[in-house]
Design a protein around this motif. Structure first.
Motif, PDB file in Angstrom:
ATOM      1  N   GLY A 252       0.805  -1.287  -0.007  1.00  0.00           N
ATOM      2  CA  GLY A 252       0.051   0.103  -0.238  1.00  0.00           C
ATOM      3  C   GLY A 252       0.780   1.361   0.056  1.00  0.00           C
ATOM      4  O   GLY A 252       0.250   2.346   0.306  1.00  0.00           O
ATOM      5  N   GLU A 253       2.161   1.277  -0.342  1.00  0.00           N
ATOM      6  CA  GLU A 253       3.010   2.382  -0.180  1.00  0.00           C
ATOM      7  C   GLU A 253       3.154   3.048  -1.541  1.00  0.00           C
ATOM      8  O   GLU A 253       3.886   4.033  -1.928  1.00  0.00           O
ATOM      9  N   ALA A 254       2.504   2.248  -2.640  1.00  0.00           N
ATOM     10  CA  ALA A 254       2.561   2.892  -4.022  1.00  0.00           C
ATOM     11  C   ALA A 254       1.050   2.402  -4.935  1.00  0.00           C
ATOM     12  O   ALA A 254       0.587   1.274  -4.426  1.00  0.00           O
ATOM     13  N   SER A 255       0.896   3.217  -5.750  1.00  0.00           N
ATOM     14  CA  SER A 255      -0.375   2.936  -6.521  1.00  0.00           C
ATOM     15  C   SER A 255       0.094   2.561  -7.999  1.00  0.00           C
ATOM     16  O   SER A 255       0.857   3.286  -8.456  1.00  0.00           O
ATOM     17  N   PRO A 256      -0.337   1.588  -8.448  1.00  0.00           N
ATOM     18  CA  PRO A 256       0.271   1.072  -9.845  1.00  0.00           C
ATOM     19  C   PRO A 256      -0.631   2.054 -10.730  1.00  0.00           C
ATOM     20  O   PRO A 256      -1.741   2.487 -10.528  1.00  0.00           O
ATOM     21  N   SER A 257       0.291   2.116 -11.883  1.00  0.00           N
ATOM     22  CA  SER A 257      -0.511   2.993 -13.144  1.00  0.00           C
ATOM     23  C   SER A 257      -1.221   2.084 -13.522  1.00  0.00           C
ATOM     24  O   SER A 257      -1.287   0.939 -13.656  1.00  0.00           O
ATOM     25  N   LEU A 258      -1.949   2.450 -15.008  1.00  0.00           N
ATOM     26  CA  LEU A 258      -2.765   1.684 -15.694  1.00  0.00           C
ATOM     27  C   LEU A 258      -1.897   0.805 -16.461  1.00  0.00           C
ATOM     28  O   LEU A 258      -2.246  -0.429 -16.653  1.00  0.00           O
ATOM     29  N   THR A 259      -0.835   1.215 -16.688  1.00  0.00           N
ATOM     30  CA  THR A 259       0.252   0.245 -17.592  1.00  0.00           C
ATOM     31  C   THR A 259       0.639  -0.753 -16.600  1.00  0.00           C
ATOM     32  O   THR A 259       0.589  -2.146 -17.183  1.00  0.00           O
ATOM     33  N   THR A 260       0.627  -0.654 -15.366  1.00  0.00           N
ATOM     34  CA  THR A 260       1.233  -1.640 -14.525  1.00  0.00           C
ATOM     35  C   THR A 260       0.066  -2.716 -14.080  1.00  0.00           C
ATOM     36  O   THR A 260       0.160  -3.922 -14.138  1.00  0.00           O
ATOM     37  N   ILE A 261      -1.169  -1.985 -14.123  1.00  0.00           N
ATOM     38  CA  ILE A 261      -2.300  -2.918 -13.668  1.00  0.00           C
ATOM     39  C   ILE A 261      -2.332  -3.886 -15.151  1.00  0.00           C
ATOM     40  O   ILE A 261      -2.883  -5.055 -14.654  1.00  0.00           O
ATOM     41  N   ALA A 262      -2.374  -3.418 -16.139  1.00  0.00           N
ATOM     42  CA  ALA A 262      -2.296  -4.173 -17.383  1.00  0.00           C
ATOM     43  C   ALA A 262      -1.408  -5.235 -17.561  1.00  0.00           C
ATOM     44  O   ALA A 262      -1.697  -6.386 -17.814  1.00  0.00           O
ATOM     45  N   LYS A 263      -0.121  -5.083 -16.961  1.00  0.00           N
ATOM     46  CA  LYS A 263       1.089  -6.057 -16.869  1.00  0.00           C
ATOM     47  C   LYS A 263       0.607  -7.007 -16.079  1.00  0.00           C
ATOM     48  O   LYS A 263       0.670  -8.460 -16.111  1.00  0.00           O
ATOM     49  N   ILE A 264       0.172  -6.580 -15.000  1.00  0.00           N
ATOM     50  CA  ILE A 264      -0.167  -7.679 -13.816  1.00  0.00           C
ATOM     51  C   ILE A 264      -1.398  -8.444 -14.224  1.00  0.00           C
ATOM     52  O   ILE A 264      -1.506  -9.691 -14.161  1.00  0.00           O
ATOM     53  N   ALA A 265      -2.438  -7.916 -14.821  1.00  0.00           N
ATOM     54  CA  ALA A 265      -3.721  -8.554 -15.377  1.00  0.00           C
ATOM     55  C   ALA A 265      -3.247  -9.645 -16.390  1.00  0.00           C
ATOM     56  O   ALA A 265      -3.576 -10.730 -16.505  1.00  0.00           O
ATOM     57  N   SER A 266      -2.260  -9.199 -17.279  1.00  0.00           N
ATOM     58  CA  SER A 266      -1.762 -10.113 -18.486  1.00  0.00           C
ATOM     59  C   SER A 266      -1.141 -11.170 -17.720  1.00  0.00           C
ATOM     60  O   SER A 266      -1.330 -12.454 -18.230  1.00  0.00           O
ATOM     61  N   ALA A 267      -0.361 -11.096 -16.782  1.00  0.00           N
ATOM     62  CA  ALA A 267       0.203 -12.416 -16.061  1.00  0.00           C
ATOM     63  C   ALA A 267      -0.674 -13.124 -15.637  1.00  0.00           C
ATOM     64  O   ALA A 267      -0.326 -14.348 -15.242  1.00  0.00           O
ATOM     65  N   PHE A 268      -1.760 -12.616 -15.002  1.00  0.00           N
ATOM     66  CA  PHE A 268      -2.827 -13.534 -14.402  1.00  0.00           C
ATOM     67  C   PHE A 268      -3.874 -14.013 -15.393  1.00  0.00           C
ATOM     68  O   PHE A 268      -4.704 -14.837 -15.205  1.00  0.00           O
ATOM     69  N   ALA A 269      -3.802 -13.510 -16.665  1.00  0.00           N
ATOM     70  CA  ALA A 269      -4.497 -14.000 -17.906  1.00  0.00           C
ATOM     71  C   ALA A 269      -6.027 -13.501 -17.500  1.00  0.00           C
ATOM     72  O   ALA A 269      -6.925 -14.371 -17.872  1.00  0.00           O
TER      73      ALA A 269
END
Length: 65
Positions: free
Chosen positions: A25-42
């Motif tokens: 909770g020390e950083a908020s992900p950018s939309l790009t980071t959210i997209a990368k994380i989502a892609s990794a989880f398919a």
């Protein structure tokens, strides 16, 4: 489901230290980071955001009780 951060970092393309800061909770992900994380989880990025919103609402309700 338990996923180790280092392998997930490599799989998602998001730095290990950044993942740690997001998780803590020390950083908020950018939309790009959210997209990368989502892609990794398919999953779609919206799936992650929907789950986050649901958890926030649940926490808000329990803090009122």
């Amino acid at each position: 489901m338990g996923i180790e951060q280092r392998p997930f970092s490599r799989m998602s393309g998001v730095g290990n230290s950044h993942l740690r800061r997001i998780e803590a909770g020390e950083a908020s992900p950018s939309l790009t980071t959210i997209a990368k994380i989502a892609s990794a989880f398919a999953v779609e990025p919206a799936d992650l955001l929907d789950e986050t919103y649901r958890l926030m609402e649940q926490e808000r309700r329990s803090s009122r009780a």
